[in-house]
Design an enzyme around this catalytic site. Sequence first.
Site, PDB file in Angstrom:
ATOM      1  N   HIS A   1      -1.711  84.616  -0.389  1.00  0.00           N
ATOM      2  CA  HIS A   1      -2.657  83.568  -0.777  1.00  0.00           C
ATOM      3  C   HIS A   1      -3.640  83.278   0.364  1.00  0.00           C
ATOM      4  O   HIS A   1      -4.858  83.217   0.149  1.00  0.00           O
ATOM      5  CB  HIS A   1      -1.881  82.295  -1.166  1.00  0.00           C
ATOM      6  CG  HIS A   1      -2.747  81.131  -1.534  1.00  0.00           C
ATOM      7  ND1 HIS A   1      -2.820  80.622  -2.818  1.00  0.00           N
ATOM      8  CD2 HIS A   1      -3.589  80.369  -0.791  1.00  0.00           C
ATOM      9  CE1 HIS A   1      -3.676  79.612  -2.834  1.00  0.00           C
ATOM     10  NE2 HIS A   1      -4.164  79.435  -1.619  1.00  0.00           N
ATOM     11  N   GLU A   2      -3.105  83.121   1.573  1.00  0.00           N
ATOM     12  CA  GLU A   2      -3.973  82.800   2.723  1.00  0.00           C
ATOM     13  C   GLU A   2      -4.846  83.995   3.092  1.00  0.00           C
ATOM     14  O   GLU A   2      -6.004  83.835   3.470  1.00  0.00           O
ATOM     15  CB  GLU A   2      -3.127  82.352   3.930  1.00  0.00           C
ATOM     16  CG  GLU A   2      -2.297  81.101   3.704  1.00  0.00           C
ATOM     17  CD  GLU A   2      -3.077  79.952   3.086  1.00  0.00           C
ATOM     18  OE1 GLU A   2      -4.257  79.785   3.417  1.00  0.00           O
ATOM     19  OE2 GLU A   2      -2.507  79.227   2.245  1.00  0.00           O
TER      20      GLU A   2
HETATM   21 NI    NI Z   1      -5.525  78.110  -0.700  1.00  0.00          NI
END
Ligand code: NI
Length: 195
Positions: free
Chosen positions: A148-149
Amino acid sequence: MILPIVAYGDPVLKKDSEDISKDYPALDQLIENMFETMYHAKGVGLAAPQIGLNIRLFIVDGSPFADEEGEEPDPRAVGIESFKKVFINPVIEEESGEIWSFQEGCLSIPKVRENVPRKSDVLVSYYDAEWNLHEERFSGYAARIIQHEYDHIEGVLFTDHLNPLKKKLIQKKLKQIAEGAITTDYKMKFHKLKR
Ligand code: NI
């Protein structure tokens, strides 16, 4: 120092970020501020574009995922209680394993949560805050947070992974966020409100 978190709709979230060098100004302070900002907003990860910087840097602390008392041990949570890290100039070398879906959220897209399918394992190379180079495998929730990051520094948001129908269903909410027509427990920065 707690920094405002950039809200959905700002072009800084859609840009590809760039590597940084060891002499990047006040990096230690920046990392400290990012942790303070993330904890204040109760996030498990925060990427530099979310505070307005298009650099390849993100931080994680997955320990909130470890707080499920009295339940069967979750194999996806192995090691998550001590998963606090800084990723500088990371590269996902490989993604492997089964695809599983998990309801993701994002500090830049408050109050929207949707299932996102991702592979279960990642091999990632990165520098830590002391500029030691690592190549490490992660799985389960740790891999999920990294994916996600990592997306953030590639200009990708979790909503970009949704199918067209799902996207359509949350369109109104996204528009409200972009326009600043929301309230959050933490400070945000709205591109459309900039003058
Ligand atoms: Ni985010």
